[in-house]
Design an enzyme around this catalytic site. Structure first.
Site, short mmCIF file in Angstrom:
data_model
loop_
_atom_site.label_atom_id
_atom_site.label_comp_id
_atom_site.label_asym_id
_atom_site.label_seq_id
_atom_site.Cartn_x
_atom_site.Cartn_y
_atom_site.Cartn_z
N THR A 1 0.76 -1.23 -0.07
CA THR A 1 0.08 0.01 -0.23
C THR A 1 0.81 1.15 0.04
OG1 THR A 1 -0.13 -0.01 2.36
CG2 THR A 1 -2.03 -1.23 1.09
N ASN A 2 1.97 1.14 0.14
CA ASN A 2 2.93 2.59 0.19
C ASN A 2 3.11 2.98 -1.30
OD1 ASN A 2 5.40 4.04 -0.07
ND2 ASN A 2 5.56 3.38 2.14
N GLN A 3 2.82 4.26 -1.37
CA GLN A 3 2.88 4.80 -2.90
C GLN A 3 4.16 5.25 -3.33
OE1 GLN A 3 -0.23 7.71 -1.52
NE2 GLN A 3 -1.56 6.22 -2.56
N SER B 1 4.96 9.10 1.66
CA SER B 1 4.41 7.98 0.59
C SER B 1 3.43 6.90 1.02
CB SER B 1 5.28 7.28 -0.32
OG SER B 1 6.16 6.51 0.61
#
Length: 169
Positions: free
Chosen positions: A45-47, A146
């Protein structure tokens, strides 16, 4: 006491960069998923990979980790963190206790072509700015985190992260 998470010592990852890096992106301390995988920004889920990809005009998030690192190196981007180790329950920056810091202030000496340090999130920015101090040759950039814990819309994050394009090959 079932399900209680204990605070444990976390040790960060080594820097990833070529000698000709012009930009370093510095996080705080990798989360548990990243530490377990021994990969920067491994949590799904880290962008991070989408944001950097958006800034440099590449779809980095669809590539293998090794290829992502190669593409960053080709663009003269380095990765590291401001915190070398700390006690932390879970992965949130707010839970960091007793941090030991990386020597990020030495980056400008080890990487003579370095032009900018970008801090991924408020914890990285506050700590990194304190460690680095002021240097006329080096631009310091604060980026929205992020992490999925930062609920700012992706488009808004990407707008801010776009500033990185001017520092890469």
């Amino acid at each position: 006491m079932g399900g209680e998470r204990t605070e444990s010592a976390k040790i960060g990852l080594p820097p990833v960069a070529r000698a000709d890096a012009t930009l370093f992106i510095l996080g705080s301390l990798p989360g548990d998923v990243s530490l377990s995988a021994q990969r920067y920004y491994a949590h799904p889920t880290n962008q991070f990979w989408r944001l950097v990809g958006s800034a440099v005009g590449e779809d980095l998030d669809v590539l293998s980790y090794e290829e992502r690192l190669r593409r960053l190196a080709d663009r003269r981007i380095g990765l590291w963190d401001v915190i070398a180790s700390a006690s932390r329950r879970g992965s949130l920056d707010q839970a960091i206790r007793s941090p030991a810091h990386n020597q990020v202030e030495r980056l400008r000496h080890k990487f003579p072509e370095l032009r900018a340090l970008a801090f991924n999130g408020a914890t990285a920015a506050a700590t990194g700015r304190r460690l680095v101090g002021v240097h006329e040759r080096l631009r310091l950039i604060d980026l929205p985190s992020s992490s999925a814990a930062n609920t700012l819309l992706f488009a808004e994050k990407a707008r801010v992260w776009a500033v990185l394009a001017q520092f890469v090959a």
